[in-house]
Design an enzyme around this catalytic site. Sequence first.
Site: not given
Ligand code: UDP
Length: 486
Positions: A24, A123, A361, A363, A378, A382, A386, A401, A403
């Site tokens: 978020h 939010d 990472a 990402q 998963h 986000n 990406e 949720a 996903q």
């Molecule tokens: N992310 C990251 N590095 C990692 C894993 C995740 O930077 O190793 C970031 C990813 O780029 C995304 C966020 O964490 O922006 C995860 O958000 P997402 O909505 O995909 O999943 P959530 O964590 O809410 O389940």
Amino acid sequence: MEMDSPSQSRPPHVVIFPLPLQGHINSMIKLAELLALAGFKLTFLNSHHNHERLIKFTNIVAYFKRYPGFELKTITDGLPLDHPRSGNWFLETYEEAIKMKIKQRFREMLMNSNPPVDCVIADGFSGFAIDVANELGIPIIGFRTSSPRSFWVYYSITDIIKAGELPIRGSEDMDRLITTVPGMETYLRCRDLPSFCRKSDIEDSTVQLIVKQTRKSTEADALIFNTTDELDGPILSQIRTKCANIYPIGPLHAQLNTKLKAKHGESFDQFSNALREEDKSCIPWLDKQPYRSVIYVSFGSITSTSRDQLVELWYGLLNSKTKFLFVVRPDSVIGKDGEGEDVVKELMEKSKDRGYIVDWAPQEVVLNHQAVGGFLTHSGWNSTLESIVAGVPMVCWPYFADQQVTSRVVSRVWKIGLDMKDVCDRKIVENMVNDVMVDRKEFVNSATDMAKVINQCVSIGGSSSNNLDRLIEDIRMKRLKTTKRL
Ligand code: UDP
């Protein structure tokens, strides 16, 4: 206390208030930066705990100094700072914390603000913020950070129950189509409903809370979605029947990158909003790998796996024809203390020349690296956006949720990947990874085509770019209270 509209002499003051969760914060801080780029005064209201983490792992304070009047403020999330906040802490404690503390502190913050607040962007899961803003006469926009399709399913749950399509019973055919979510009748199966719908007790408090918050969010003056008309047009039309003024302005990370590039050139500086330390050592490793030869594996910031699931995933990857970059957070594997670490060490030993592992990472950089050709994800919203922007096809293994909905859309509607929902078997992992990475080029082609279309949306004249301009103008011209009733 002055609570009137912005005077001609000062920029509009917007307060952005995300839920205290990584996914978020990511998109809401990007929106904050986009509005700051438009010259607005911004207050970004984070939980104390997440603010401390951002200070620890990022350059947040120095970075946002470049925007005059950008303020980072904090508020409680209801738990003591040293609480581990693991598992379902949010669903278990946040509602109560709102009643006890958060609502009152938020009200005080708005009332004491100088300059006065002209607009709140909260939010979409924070219904209390709508009540507070209405009470103080401040325009409020809800920001739903997850996918609009999951929003629409949540909105429709009452009708699904009325039609007798929920609750799910023991012997249920999980592949039967759900007929009561308008616009999704042809592809939404029982197994694609948000994970919370699997509870046999549909009066369960989590389901009720989500439905309540979803319906409540349409009482805001407008709604923002991190998507584009090109991705979610048909469902956005459905949502407009419940909230007339919506702004699809995503993918926000791409929108922000485009604006920063236009302002500062190719090598623009970018804020990393990680609540954990990024391990950048995976980039030199990726540099050594051939074009599109690596599958990136990450399940976001919350998902955890059992030891057995991790082993199946790992062997599936090992038996496939591809190398892999795997994110295993210290809290990724459920088990007794240290058990997760042991199994990871053991598996790593076996796959030294095939895989690389990191705690967290960078990402966005990884997905845009030339060596990455697929994403085992998963299906967090986000991560999905990406991947789409980077043109990387996906193997989806949804956890919870929204996903479950998103993975279905990725595979069935957009056709840019495969849905591995509800199974975790090494042979299936191997086959799906090979399909997406090696054997079925149609996924790469459709992901590449889609990336072109979506990147266009955030360029000048594109739908999301236009919608962002409209949002900026509507806040500036104080039109939000009127557009609601159009
Ligand atoms: N992310 C990251 N590095 C990692 C894993 C995740 O930077 O190793 C970031 C990813 O780029 C995304 C966020 O964490 O922006 C995860 O958000 P997402 O909505 O995909 O999943 P959530 O964590 O809410 O389940």
